[in-house]
Design a protein around this motif. Structure first.
Motif, PDB file in Angstrom:
ATOM      1  N   TRP A 263     -18.600  39.612 -19.126  1.00  0.00           N
ATOM      2  CA  TRP A 263     -18.884  40.267 -18.182  1.00  0.00           C
ATOM      3  C   TRP A 263     -17.643  41.522 -17.711  1.00  0.00           C
ATOM      4  N   ASP A 264     -16.451  41.285 -18.504  1.00  0.00           N
ATOM      5  CA  ASP A 264     -15.630  41.576 -18.691  1.00  0.00           C
ATOM      6  C   ASP A 264     -16.153  43.166 -19.393  1.00  0.00           C
ATOM      7  N   ARG A 265     -16.645  42.700 -20.672  1.00  0.00           N
ATOM      8  CA  ARG A 265     -16.700  45.085 -21.585  1.00  0.00           C
ATOM      9  C   ARG A 265     -18.150  45.282 -20.657  1.00  0.00           C
ATOM     10  N   LEU A 266     -18.939  44.664 -20.016  1.00  0.00           N
ATOM     11  CA  LEU A 266     -19.590  44.604 -18.698  1.00  0.00           C
ATOM     12  C   LEU A 266     -19.145  45.999 -17.758  1.00  0.00           C
ATOM     13  N   LEU A 267     -17.932  45.228 -16.861  1.00  0.00           N
ATOM     14  CA  LEU A 267     -17.498  46.739 -16.269  1.00  0.00           C
ATOM     15  C   LEU A 267     -16.420  47.700 -16.780  1.00  0.00           C
ATOM     16  N   THR A 268     -15.940  47.130 -17.875  1.00  0.00           N
ATOM     17  CA  THR A 268     -15.017  47.794 -18.318  1.00  0.00           C
ATOM     18  C   THR A 268     -15.666  49.203 -19.028  1.00  0.00           C
ATOM     19  N   ARG A 269     -16.294  49.071 -19.841  1.00  0.00           N
ATOM     20  CA  ARG A 269     -16.662  49.958 -20.883  1.00  0.00           C
ATOM     21  C   ARG A 269     -18.633  50.005 -20.491  1.00  0.00           C
ATOM     22  N   VAL A 270     -19.303  49.817 -18.980  1.00  0.00           N
ATOM     23  CA  VAL A 270     -20.082  50.834 -18.771  1.00  0.00           C
ATOM     24  C   VAL A 270     -20.058  50.594 -17.608  1.00  0.00           C
ATOM     25  N   ALA A 271     -19.135  49.958 -16.340  1.00  0.00           N
ATOM     26  CA  ALA A 271     -19.125  50.410 -14.944  1.00  0.00           C
ATOM     27  C   ALA A 271     -18.314  50.702 -14.678  1.00  0.00           C
ATOM     28  N   LEU A 272     -17.778  51.069 -14.752  1.00  0.00           N
ATOM     29  CA  LEU A 272     -16.347  51.610 -14.907  1.00  0.00           C
ATOM     30  C   LEU A 272     -16.127  53.645 -15.006  1.00  0.00           C
ATOM     31  N   PRO A 273     -16.991  53.422 -15.832  1.00  0.00           N
ATOM     32  CA  PRO A 273     -17.491  55.201 -15.997  1.00  0.00           C
ATOM     33  C   PRO A 273     -18.187  55.520 -14.721  1.00  0.00           C
ATOM     34  N   ALA A 274     -19.493  55.079 -14.760  1.00  0.00           N
ATOM     35  CA  ALA A 274     -20.738  55.027 -13.716  1.00  0.00           C
ATOM     36  C   ALA A 274     -18.984  55.199 -12.115  1.00  0.00           C
ATOM     37  N   TRP A 275     -18.475  54.260 -11.969  1.00  0.00           N
ATOM     38  CA  TRP A 275     -17.114  54.556 -10.670  1.00  0.00           C
ATOM     39  C   TRP A 275     -16.435  55.341 -10.648  1.00  0.00           C
ATOM     40  N   ARG A 276     -15.994  56.334 -12.534  1.00  0.00           N
ATOM     41  CA  ARG A 276     -15.815  57.097 -11.603  1.00  0.00           C
ATOM     42  C   ARG A 276     -16.166  58.696 -11.106  1.00  0.00           C
ATOM     43  N   MET A 277     -16.751  58.446 -11.698  1.00  0.00           N
ATOM     44  CA  MET A 277     -18.341  59.439 -11.524  1.00  0.00           C
ATOM     45  C   MET A 277     -19.180  59.598  -9.855  1.00  0.00           C
ATOM     46  N   GLY A 278     -17.893  58.504  -9.307  1.00  0.00           N
ATOM     47  CA  GLY A 278     -18.737  58.360  -7.500  1.00  0.00           C
ATOM     48  C   GLY A 278     -20.157  57.765  -7.270  1.00  0.00           C
ATOM     49  N   ARG A 279     -20.794  56.725  -8.731  1.00  0.00           N
ATOM     50  CA  ARG A 279     -22.016  56.224  -8.833  1.00  0.00           C
ATOM     51  C   ARG A 279     -21.598  54.435  -9.098  1.00  0.00           C
ATOM     52  N   GLY A 344     -23.352  55.492   0.336  1.00  0.00           N
ATOM     53  CA  GLY A 344     -22.989  56.998   1.146  1.00  0.00           C
ATOM     54  C   GLY A 344     -23.116  57.936  -0.027  1.00  0.00           C
ATOM     55  N   PRO A 345     -23.933  59.435   0.373  1.00  0.00           N
ATOM     56  CA  PRO A 345     -23.849  60.635  -0.161  1.00  0.00           C
ATOM     57  C   PRO A 345     -22.702  60.429  -1.732  1.00  0.00           C
ATOM     58  N   GLU A 346     -21.940  60.057  -1.077  1.00  0.00           N
ATOM     59  CA  GLU A 346     -20.854  60.286  -2.693  1.00  0.00           C
ATOM     60  C   GLU A 346     -20.352  58.765  -3.151  1.00  0.00           C
ATOM     61  N   TRP A 347     -21.474  57.615  -2.846  1.00  0.00           N
ATOM     62  CA  TRP A 347     -21.471  56.046  -3.653  1.00  0.00           C
ATOM     63  C   TRP A 347     -22.493  55.890  -3.655  1.00  0.00           C
ATOM     64  N   SER A 348     -23.341  56.664  -4.429  1.00  0.00           N
ATOM     65  CA  SER A 348     -25.155  56.133  -4.384  1.00  0.00           C
ATOM     66  C   SER A 348     -24.579  55.229  -5.422  1.00  0.00           C
ATOM     67  N   PRO A 349     -26.428  53.873  -5.415  1.00  0.00           N
ATOM     68  CA  PRO A 349     -26.541  53.323  -6.926  1.00  0.00           C
ATOM     69  C   PRO A 349     -27.211  54.073  -8.059  1.00  0.00           C
ATOM     70  N   VAL A 350     -27.323  53.474  -8.518  1.00  0.00           N
ATOM     71  CA  VAL A 350     -27.539  54.041 -10.155  1.00  0.00           C
ATOM     72  C   VAL A 350     -28.547  53.032 -10.578  1.00  0.00           C
ATOM     73  N   GLU A 351     -29.450  53.434 -11.241  1.00  0.00           N
ATOM     74  CA  GLU A 351     -30.278  51.985 -11.723  1.00  0.00           C
ATOM     75  C   GLU A 351     -29.983  52.343 -13.448  1.00  0.00           C
ATOM     76  N   TRP A 352     -30.328  50.983 -13.916  1.00  0.00           N
ATOM     77  CA  TRP A 352     -30.017  51.294 -15.230  1.00  0.00           C
ATOM     78  C   TRP A 352     -30.554  51.709 -16.193  1.00  0.00           C
ATOM     79  N   ALA A 353     -32.281  52.217 -16.445  1.00  0.00           N
ATOM     80  CA  ALA A 353     -32.557  53.466 -16.160  1.00  0.00           C
ATOM     81  C   ALA A 353     -32.336  54.958 -16.464  1.00  0.00           C
ATOM     82  N   ALA A 354     -31.412  55.723 -15.668  1.00  0.00           N
ATOM     83  CA  ALA A 354     -31.324  56.250 -15.522  1.00  0.00           C
ATOM     84  C   ALA A 354     -29.790  56.926 -15.674  1.00  0.00           C
ATOM     85  N   TYR A 355     -28.557  55.410 -16.281  1.00  0.00           N
ATOM     86  CA  TYR A 355     -27.375  55.963 -16.609  1.00  0.00           C
ATOM     87  C   TYR A 355     -27.244  56.706 -17.454  1.00  0.00           C
ATOM     88  N   PRO A 356     -28.115  57.184 -18.529  1.00  0.00           N
ATOM     89  CA  PRO A 356     -27.976  58.225 -19.307  1.00  0.00           C
ATOM     90  C   PRO A 356     -27.446  59.190 -18.850  1.00  0.00           C
TER      91      PRO A 356
END
Length: 599
Positions: A263-279, A344-356
Motif C-alpha cells: 500500500w505504501d509503495r502504491l501510494l508514493t510511487r503510483v498514486a502520488l504522480p497522478a494526484w500531482r497531475m490533477g487525476r 470535478g473537471p480539474e480533479w477527475s478519476p483515471v483508470e489503470w489502463a489509461a494511466y500511462p
C-alpha cells in the motif's frame, strides 16, 4: 473475566479521580465563601477585616465557578475528532456484517453498531455517540445513539488483499474490544479524555484561548493512567479472542505487514504522480493486489503468498466492491494529498489502463516544459553567448568544435557560471536537506541575471549541452536546480490558493498525512532531465510510457522496461558527465537534436 479488565477498570477509576480532583479545586473557593458567609451571619467573625475578606472570597468564588462552568461546558459539548471514513451500510455489505456479528456472538461481546472503511492498513473501534457528532451531521443512525456500541473501522486494503478467513482472524481481537468498551467506568474515562482533547482544539478559537491551558494540564495528569487503561483493554480483547482462529491469526499478521508495504509503495510511487497531475486513480484497492502480486514475484521472501489468491477474497463480502473502491480511493487522495472532496473537471478519476497515457506521458511532458522554461529564464534576451563559451551559460553549437555528440550536434563544455548565476538558486545550498524553496529562493531566482545559451527549441541536445561540466556549487546546474525549485513551489502555492478559495481550513485542513517531504533541487533537476529523456525517446525512438505497480512511471522500449536510465542521468546532473547518457541514447536511436512535443 479477562486478565486485562480489572487493570483497565482500575486505571479508568484513576482517570476519573483526576476529574473529581479538578471539580474539587473548582468548588474550593465556593466552599470557603459559604463558610465565611455562615460565620459572619452567626456573628462568629464580626468586625474588620472579615467583612472585606468575605467579600473578596465571594468574588473569587463566583469568578472561579463561572470559569469552571464554561470549561466544563466546553469539555462536555466539544466534539472529539472523528476519522474520515467511507460509511458502509448493511445493505452494501450484508455478508461482512454477518461475519462481524458472528464473531461478536462467538466471543460473547456486543456487536459494533456500524462498519466503516478507511484507506489505511489498520483497523480499530471508534466511538461516535457524542452529541456534537449528531448536531454536526458527522454521525447518524444507530451508531450515534447514546450508549451505542463503537463503530468498527476496517482498512480497505485488507478487504482486497486478504482472504475471508484471514480477515475474520485479524478482526477478532478488534471486535472483542467492544466488551471492555461497554464497561461504564471505562466508557466514562474515555469520554473525559476525548472531551479534554477536543477542548484543547477549541482553545485555538478566538476568545477561548484560556481553555487550552487547563485542558492540557488535566491531560498531562491523566496521560499515564489513560495509556495503561487502553493497554488493559487491548489485553482483555486479545485474551477474549484467543479461542477464535488463533492459529490462522498468526499467519494473517504476515499479510498485514505485506499489505502495508504494498500500500505504501502504491501510494508514493503510483498514486502520488497522478494526484500531482490533477487525476486520482479510481481503484487503488484493486491496484494493491497487483502491487503485492508483483512484490511477491520479485521478492523471494514473499514467495507463496500469491497461492492464496485462489481462495475467496474478502472484497466478495461487499455487494458493489467497485463503487466502494472508488469512494475509498477518492478519500485516500484527500487524506494523503489534499485533493478536493468531490470529483470535478480539474480533479477527475483515471483508470489503470489509461494511466500511462493520461498520467505518465502528461507528467513527463509537463516536467520537460518546466525544464525548458527554466532554461529560457536563465538565457539572455538574444539567446546566444556573449563571449566564447558565454559568461553565464551554455555554449552553442558554433561556440567550439572541440566536442561532437553521437547524434551529430556539436556542443562544448560551458564555462563556469559566474557567482551571479548562483544567486538564481537563492543561497549557496539551495537544495538542502529540507528541499523547500522558500521566499528568498524564489525571489533570488527571479532577480538573478539571465544566462544565455546557443540552442533553440525544446531539444534534448540543449539540456545535455547546458549540463555538461555544469555541476558543482555556483555552476549552471545549481542555478537550474534552484530555478526549478522556485517554479514548482510557486505552482504548488498557486494551486493551493485556488483549491482553498472560499473554504475554511482549520482542524480539518488536509492533507492530514503528507506522503513525502519536499524534494531537493538536485532531485527535481534529475526528475526533469529524466522526463526530457523519456519524451525524446517516445518521440524519436518508438518508446512508450508505462506503469510499474511498485515503481510508478517507467519507460518501455519494445515492450520491456528500461531500468538503467537513472544512474546515467545522475552522472550528468551530479558530475556533469554526459557520455554514459549519450551512449545510452545512441544505442536506443534517440535523436537529441529533434525538438520534443511538450503538450
Amino acid at each position: 473475566m479477562e486478565a486485562g479488565v480489572p487493570s483497565a477498570r482500575s486505571r479508568a477509576l484513576a482517570v476519573l479521580r483526576v476529574r473529581s480532583r479538578a471539580l474539587a479545586v473548582a468548588l474550593l473557593p465556593a466552599a470557603a465563601a459559604v463558610v465565611l458567609v455562615a460565620a459572619r451571619a452567626t456573628g462568629r467573625l464580626a468586625g474588620e477585616p472579615w467583612a472585606a475578606v468575605t467579600l473578596v472570597v465571594c468574588a473569587v468564588a463566583a469568578l472561579v465557578l463561572l470559569l469552571g462552568g464554561i470549561f466544563a461546558a466546553v469539555v462536555l459539548r466539544a466534539g472529539p475528532a472523528v476519522t474520515p471514513t467511507v460509511p458502509l451500510s448493511e445493505a452494501a455489505a450484508p455478508d461482512l456484517y454477518r461475519l462481524v456479528r458472528d464473531l461478536a456472538d462467538r466471543m460473547d461481546v456486543p456487536p459494533p453498531s456500524a462498519i466503516a472503511l478507511t484507506p489505511d492498513c489498520d483497523s480499530w473501534l471508534e466511538d461516535r455517540t457524542h452529541a456534537a457528532h449528531r448536531r454536526g451531521g458527522i454521525a447518524g443512525g444507530p451508531q450515534s445513539a447514546p450508549g451505542a456500541a463503537p463503530v468498527l473501522v476496517i482498512g480497505s486494503p485488507f478487504l482486497w488483499w486478504m482472504r475471508v478467513a484471514e480477515l475474520r482472524a485479524v478482526l477478532a481481537p478488534v471486535v472483542a474490544g467492544t466488551g471492555p468498551s461497554a464497561h461504564p467506568d471505562i466508557a466514562d474515562a474515555r469520554g473525559f479524555v476525548r472531551g479534554l482533547d477536543a477542548a484543547v482544539d477549541v482553545g485555538g478559537r478566538r476568545g477561548l484561548g484560556w481553555i487550552a491551558a487547563p485542558a492540557r494540564l488535566l491531560l498531562r495528569l491523566c496521560r499515564t493512567d489513560a495509556a495503561e487503561m487502553e493497554r488493559g483493554v487491548a489485553a482483555a480483547a486479545s485474551d477474549r479472542a484467543q479461542g477464535v482462529d488463533y492459529g490462522l491469526r498468526i499467519v494473517a499478521q504476515e499479510q498485514v505487514g505485506l499489505a502495508y508495504a504494498g500500500w505504501d509503495r502504491l501510494l508514493t510511487r503510483v498514486a502520488l504522480p497522478a494526484w500531482r497531475m490533477g487525476r486520482w486513480p479510481a481503484h487503488l484497492d484493486a491496484g494493491v493486489v497487483s502491487a503485492l502480486t508483483e512484490l511477491s514475484r520479485r521478492d523471494r521472501l514473499a514467495e507463496g503468498f500469491t497461492s492464496r489468491l485462489g481462495e475467496r477474497p474478502a472484497c466478495d463480502l461487499l455487494e458493489q466492491p467497485g463503487v466502494i473502491d472508488e469512494a475509498t480511493s477518492l478519500l485516500a487522495a484527500r487524506l494523503f494529498h489534499g485533493g478536493p472532496a468531490e470529483a470535478g473537471p480539474e480533479w477527475s478519476p483515471v483508470e489503470w489502463a489509461a494511466y500511462p497515457e493520461e498520467v505518465v506521458d502528461r507528467k513527463w511532458r509537463a516536467e520537460a516544459a518546466r525544464l525548458h522554461a527554466a532554461l529560457d529564464a536563465l538565457a539572455g534576451p538574444e539567446g546566444r553567448p556573449t563571449g566564447p563559451g558565454g559568461p553565464h551559460g551554455c555554449a552553442g553549437p558554433t561556440a567550439s568544435a572541440g566536442s561532437a555528440s553521437p547524434s551529430g550536434a556539436g556542443s562544448a563544455a560551458p564555462a563556469s557560471v559566474a557567482p551571479a548565476a548562483a544567486g538564481a538558486a537563492g543561497s549557496p545550498a539551495p537544495s538542502g536537506p529540507s528541499g523547500a524553496a522558500g521566499p528568498a529562493t524564489i525571489e533570488a531566482a527571479d532577480a538573478a541575471p539571465h544566462a544565455v545559451d546557443g540552442f533553440a527549441g525544446p531539444t534534448l541536445e540543449r539540456v545535455l549541452g547546458c549540463l555538461t561540466n555544469a555541476s558543482g556549487e555556483g555552476a549552471l546546474g545549481e542555478a537550474l536546480a534552484g530555478r526549478l525549485s522556485a517554479d514548482l513551489a510557486r505552482e504548488e502555492r498557486a494551486a493551493d490558493t485556488a483549491a482553498g478559495a472560499g473554504k475554511a481550513r482549520g482542524a480539518d485542513a488536509v492533507p492530514l498525512f503528507p506522503l513525502q517531504p519536499p524534494r531537493s533541487g538536485r532531485d527535481l533537476l534529475a526528475d526533469h532531465v529524466t522526463a526530457m529523456v523519456c519524451c525524446a525517446a517516445v518521440d524519436s525512438a518508438g518508446a512508450a510510457p508505462g506503469m510499474d505497480w511498485l515503481d510508478g512511471p517507467v519507460l518501455l522500449v519494445g515492450g520491456d522496461r528500461r531500468s538503467d536510465l537513472a544512474p546515467r542521468v545522475l552522472c550528468l546532473v551530479e558530475d556533469g558527465d554526459p557520455e554514459p547518457l549519450r551512449e545510452w541514447l545512441s544505442a536506443l536511436g534517440v535523436r537529441t537534436e529533434k525538438p520534443v512535443r511538450l503538450v
